[in-house]
Design an enzyme around this catalytic site. Structure first.
Site, PDB file in Angstrom:
ATOM      1  N   GLY A   1       0.351  -5.161   0.393  1.00  0.00           N
ATOM      2  CA  GLY A   1      -0.764  -5.239  -0.563  1.00  0.00           C
ATOM      3  C   GLY A   1      -0.367  -5.877  -1.882  1.00  0.00           C
TER       4      GLY A   1
ATOM      5  CD  GLU B   1       1.176  -5.826   5.404  1.00  0.00           C
ATOM      6  OE1 GLU B   1       1.926  -6.762   5.777  1.00  0.00           O
ATOM      7  OE2 GLU B   1       0.520  -5.860   4.353  1.00  0.00           O
TER       8      GLU B   1
ATOM      9  CD  GLU C   1      -2.591  -7.733   2.203  1.00  0.00           C
ATOM     10  OE1 GLU C   1      -2.159  -6.595   1.920  1.00  0.00           O
ATOM     11  OE2 GLU C   1      -3.307  -7.953   3.186  1.00  0.00           O
TER      12      GLU C   1
ATOM     13  CB  ALA D   1      -0.875  -0.015   1.236  1.00  0.00           C
TER      14      ALA D   1
END
Ligand code: COA
Length: 249
Positions: free
Chosen positions: A111, A134, A114, A66
């Site tokens: 992300g 994270e 993911e 992200a």
């Protein structure tokens, strides 16, 4: 359709979706996540496209997570829609009828890892790195990583990666089942395209039924999952591909 943060190339019968923010290693801001949802929905509706590749621009990154610059000064209620958007896009990818292969050409962190897990399979460059870092930011994965990673590699290894935040090599990702195939970086796209073309040549309705049965059945009890399989199996009889395939045999 034009996108600000992506390119979508259609090379019939396949399409290539490239996250195109190389200056920030293709980090996902909210706008990029929204564009991914729009791109996959558009490709689902395009009858010329039968298989999709997702990758990142440049040689360094698939998606480095992200976009951390969007986190500063935000509150939880402001960030929840971001996570929710990521979940929605991943579900679009998983529920659409066409196969998506992640061509992981570099960092697939946070992300990025993911989003690659929302693809049907992952082919990686030998230089790629995977991870859910994270925790190092005082966070946890918010786009499905706490759930999909465990489903793919098992809860023990998933905990190791999510709690520890360490990056792993493509080879290690292959060993734990996160990655299907590893290629020398220079061959990744060519090999991924070859495989995508193979999938595109398969009976598309049957492939869609296989994907739906596997994705919808996964979280159900075995009895219910087998009912989903039966329905998808039965659906194959409603399509001319079956008559064609059986006759050809
Ligand atoms: N969000 C925003 N910007 C990012 C980013 C992210 N997730 N990842 C990288 N960038 C930016 C960097 O800030 C840098 O910008 P700058 O040139 O303006 O300084 C640029 O991308 C290049 O990254 P850099 O860190 O210089 O490259 P590197 O080769 O030294 O390291 C990484 C690469 C991927 C190891 C490192 O960038 C990194 O750890 N990124 C964050 C990964 C992460 O925690 N993701 C999960 C977020 S929840």
């Amino acid at each position: 359709m034009e996108f600000k943060n992506l390119t979508v190339e259609i090379e019939k019968p396949i399409a290539i979706v490239t996250v195109n923010r190389p200056k920030v290693l293709n980090a996902l801001n909210l706008e990029t996540v929204s564009e991914l949802g729009a791109a996959f929905s558009m490709l689902e509706a395009n009858a010329d496209v039968r298989a999709i590749i997702m990758t990142g621009s440049g040689e360094k990154a698939f998606v480095a997570g992200a976009d951390i610059t969007e986190f500063r000064g935000k509150t939880a209620p402001e960030m929840i829609p971001f996570a929710k958007k990521g979940h929605d896009v991943a579900r679009i990818m998983e529920s659409m009828g066409k196969p998506i292969i992640a061509a992981v050409n570099g960092y697939a962190l946070g992300g990025g890892c993911e989003m690659s897990m929302a693809c049907d399979m992952r082919f990686a460059a030998d230089t790629a790195k995977f991870g859910q870092p994270e925790i190092l930011l005082g966070l946890i994965p918010g786009m499905g990583g706490t759930q999909r990673l465990a489903r793919l590699v098992g809860p023990g290894i998933a905990r190791e990666l999510v709690y520890g935040g360490e990056q792993i090599t493509a080879q290690r990702a292959y060993e734990i089942g996160l990655v299907n195939r590893v290629y020398p970086a220079a061959q990744l796209m060519e090999e991924t395209k070859k495989f995508a073309l193979k999938l595109a040549a398969k009976p598309s309705h049957a492939l869609k039924m296989a994907k739906l049965a596997m994705n919808y059945g996964y979280d159900l009890s075995l009895d219910n999952a087998l009912m989903v399989e039966t329905q998808c199996f039965a659906q194959c009889w409603s399509h001319p591909d079956l008559e064609e395939g059986v006759s050809a045999f």
